[in-house]
Design a protein around this motif. Structure first.
Motif, mmCIF file in Angstrom:
data_model
loop_
_atom_site.group_PDB
_atom_site.id
_atom_site.type_symbol
_atom_site.label_atom_id
_atom_site.label_comp_id
_atom_site.label_asym_id
_atom_site.label_seq_id
_atom_site.Cartn_x
_atom_site.Cartn_y
_atom_site.Cartn_z
ATOM 1 N N PHE A 28 0.823 -1.082 -0.177
ATOM 2 C CA PHE A 28 0.028 -0.088 0.007
ATOM 3 C C PHE A 28 0.698 1.244 -0.010
ATOM 4 C CE2 PHE A 28 -1.629 3.620 2.687
ATOM 5 C CZ PHE A 28 -2.749 3.695 2.039
ATOM 6 N N LYS A 29 1.915 1.146 0.770
ATOM 7 C CA LYS A 29 2.791 2.258 0.925
ATOM 8 C C LYS A 29 3.446 2.623 -0.304
ATOM 9 C CE LYS A 29 6.179 4.793 3.525
ATOM 10 N NZ LYS A 29 7.005 5.585 2.550
ATOM 11 N N LEU A 30 4.137 1.652 -1.034
ATOM 12 C CA LEU A 30 4.697 1.678 -2.155
ATOM 13 C C LEU A 30 3.803 2.371 -3.155
ATOM 14 C CD1 LEU A 30 6.445 -1.864 -2.417
ATOM 15 C CD2 LEU A 30 7.711 0.768 -1.900
ATOM 16 N N LYS A 31 2.666 1.763 -3.227
ATOM 17 C CA LYS A 31 1.738 2.516 -4.473
ATOM 18 C C LYS A 31 1.193 3.691 -4.222
ATOM 19 C CE LYS A 31 -0.384 -1.859 -6.164
ATOM 20 N NZ LYS A 31 -1.642 -2.613 -6.868
ATOM 21 N N LYS A 32 0.824 3.975 -2.712
ATOM 22 C CA LYS A 32 0.639 5.479 -2.381
ATOM 23 C C LYS A 32 1.737 6.579 -2.742
ATOM 24 C CE LYS A 32 1.324 6.852 1.405
ATOM 25 N NZ LYS A 32 2.600 7.796 2.141
ATOM 26 N N GLN A 69 -11.336 -3.246 -18.042
ATOM 27 C CA GLN A 69 -12.616 -3.880 -17.546
ATOM 28 C C GLN A 69 -12.783 -4.883 -16.342
ATOM 29 O OE1 GLN A 69 -15.599 -5.437 -20.560
ATOM 30 N NE2 GLN A 69 -15.026 -7.492 -19.808
ATOM 31 N N THR A 70 -11.625 -5.536 -16.411
ATOM 32 C CA THR A 70 -11.419 -6.604 -15.054
ATOM 33 C C THR A 70 -11.193 -5.732 -13.796
ATOM 34 O OG1 THR A 70 -10.505 -8.388 -16.315
ATOM 35 C CG2 THR A 70 -9.993 -8.169 -14.048
ATOM 36 N N ILE A 71 -10.210 -4.490 -13.958
ATOM 37 C CA ILE A 71 -9.994 -3.696 -12.938
ATOM 38 C C ILE A 71 -11.149 -2.898 -12.251
ATOM 39 C CG2 ILE A 71 -8.891 -1.731 -12.174
ATOM 40 C CD1 ILE A 71 -6.407 -2.488 -13.964
ATOM 41 N N VAL A 72 -12.249 -2.682 -13.166
ATOM 42 C CA VAL A 72 -13.238 -1.627 -13.068
ATOM 43 C C VAL A 72 -14.436 -2.738 -12.388
ATOM 44 C CG1 VAL A 72 -15.314 -0.609 -13.768
ATOM 45 C CG2 VAL A 72 -13.066 -0.008 -14.679
ATOM 46 N N LEU A 73 -14.646 -3.772 -12.969
ATOM 47 C CA LEU A 73 -15.641 -4.932 -12.308
ATOM 48 C C LEU A 73 -15.036 -5.243 -11.074
ATOM 49 C CD1 LEU A 73 -16.578 -7.137 -15.353
ATOM 50 C CD2 LEU A 73 -17.795 -5.233 -14.279
ATOM 51 N N LEU A 106 -5.143 5.764 -14.306
ATOM 52 C CA LEU A 106 -4.709 5.501 -12.815
ATOM 53 C C LEU A 106 -5.093 4.324 -12.501
ATOM 54 C CD1 LEU A 106 -5.220 8.640 -10.699
ATOM 55 C CD2 LEU A 106 -2.912 7.826 -11.533
ATOM 56 N N SER A 107 -6.273 3.894 -12.771
ATOM 57 C CA SER A 107 -6.712 2.434 -12.570
ATOM 58 C C SER A 107 -6.013 1.289 -13.244
ATOM 59 C CB SER A 107 -8.223 2.379 -13.062
ATOM 60 O OG SER A 107 -9.156 2.944 -12.274
ATOM 61 N N LYS A 108 -5.701 1.476 -14.356
ATOM 62 C CA LYS A 108 -4.735 0.555 -15.013
ATOM 63 C C LYS A 108 -3.368 0.480 -14.588
ATOM 64 C CE LYS A 108 -5.350 1.631 -19.404
ATOM 65 N NZ LYS A 108 -5.293 1.503 -20.952
ATOM 66 N N ARG A 109 -2.606 1.593 -14.181
ATOM 67 C CA ARG A 109 -1.543 1.885 -13.589
ATOM 68 C C ARG A 109 -1.278 1.159 -12.287
ATOM 69 N NH1 ARG A 109 3.349 4.116 -13.872
ATOM 70 N NH2 ARG A 109 4.329 5.121 -12.428
ATOM 71 N N PHE A 110 -2.308 1.131 -11.237
ATOM 72 C CA PHE A 110 -2.000 0.769 -10.085
ATOM 73 C C PHE A 110 -3.143 -0.437 -9.809
ATOM 74 C CE2 PHE A 110 -0.693 5.286 -9.612
ATOM 75 C CZ PHE A 110 0.397 5.088 -9.221
ATOM 76 N N ASN A 111 -3.889 -0.687 -10.598
ATOM 77 C CA ASN A 111 -4.606 -2.039 -10.456
ATOM 78 C C ASN A 111 -5.495 -2.134 -9.195
ATOM 79 O OD1 ASN A 111 -6.023 -4.486 -11.047
ATOM 80 N ND2 ASN A 111 -3.997 -5.560 -10.806
ATOM 81 N N CYS A 112 -6.050 -0.974 -8.618
ATOM 82 C CA CYS A 112 -6.795 -1.042 -7.438
ATOM 83 C C CYS A 112 -7.971 -0.109 -7.663
ATOM 84 C CB CYS A 112 -5.828 -0.775 -6.278
ATOM 85 S SG CYS A 112 -5.098 0.929 -6.371
ATOM 86 N N HIS A 113 -8.539 0.101 -6.281
ATOM 87 C CA HIS A 113 -9.661 1.065 -6.047
ATOM 88 C C HIS A 113 -9.134 2.497 -5.848
ATOM 89 C CE1 HIS A 113 -13.649 2.693 -4.864
ATOM 90 N NE2 HIS A 113 -12.818 3.125 -3.946
ATOM 91 N N ILE A 114 -9.491 3.319 -6.855
ATOM 92 C CA ILE A 114 -8.999 4.588 -6.790
ATOM 93 C C ILE A 114 -10.170 5.590 -7.313
ATOM 94 C CG2 ILE A 114 -7.352 6.529 -7.799
ATOM 95 C CD1 ILE A 114 -5.234 4.602 -8.202
#
Length: 204
Positions: A5-9, A88-92, A171-179
């Protein structure tokens, strides 16, 4: 988990503050919270330079999306299809509001029989920016206006654009998480000049 989490943040803040991926930020603030089962998340507020403020529908659409991404089946380009499948996978997986309302009255977002996040949202054909407050209402096209529907693999629900949490595709594709990315304004944050217009900000 906390280390990842810290690395991504930290990388996200570098992208926003040094690389100006959402245009030039002149001020920012963020806070980290630990909720639910102790999982960390951050609230980040970026104040953009005057010339970069998203005050038109086109500028808002260039930063925030509140719709299902384009279908991977609508392109014959292998690379483009791969990128669409990834988004699409990240959003879903990360950007669908959980079932609430009559479907799930015990959902944590429900208070006095209503969703505190106002889901499901109303369909809207085009993004609207209020000319006085610059408040943005994001485009959420209905199926008859070209919006997609899809079966959520996690829940089996049929999802349309009314249930999408606003996000930034890059940002969604770059970090592959909920933003969750939002354009926000507040009369409590004024310019230092005599203008009474609120600053335009991006909240993540």
């Amino acid at each position: 988990m906390a280390k990842v989490f810290k690395l991504k943040k930290d990388q996200l803040l570098r992208d926003l503050k040094k690389d100006d991926v959402l245009e030039r930020a002149v001020a920012d603030i963020h806070v980290i919270e630990f909720q639910k089962k102790g999982l960390p998340h951050a609230h980040i507020l970026m104040i953009l330079a005057a010339k970069d403020r998203p005050i038109t529908p086109d500028l808002v659409d260039s930063i925030v999306c509140a719709e299902l991404p384009p279908s991977p089946d609508d392109t014959h380009d292998p690379e483009e299809k791969k990128e669409r499948e990834k988004l699409q996978t990240i959003v879903l997986t990360n950007m669908i509001h959980r079932p609430c309302g009559k479907e799930n009255p015990n959902c944590p977002c429900m208070v006095d029989g209503r969703c505190t996040k106002s889901y499901p949202k109303e369909f809207i054909k085009h993004t609207i920016v209020d000319p006085d407050s610059y408040y943005a209402t994001y485009r959420r096209r209905s199926p008859k206006d070209g919006g997609r529907t899809i079966v959520c693999p996690k829940t089996g629900r049929i999802i349309d654009n009314r249930w999408i949490v606003p996000y930034n595709p890059f940002l969604s594709k770059r970090f592959n998480c909920h933003i969750n990315t939002e354009i926000c304004t507040s009369p409590k944050l004024q310019n230092t000049s005599a203008s009474t217009k609120p600053r335009e900000m991006i909240e993540l």
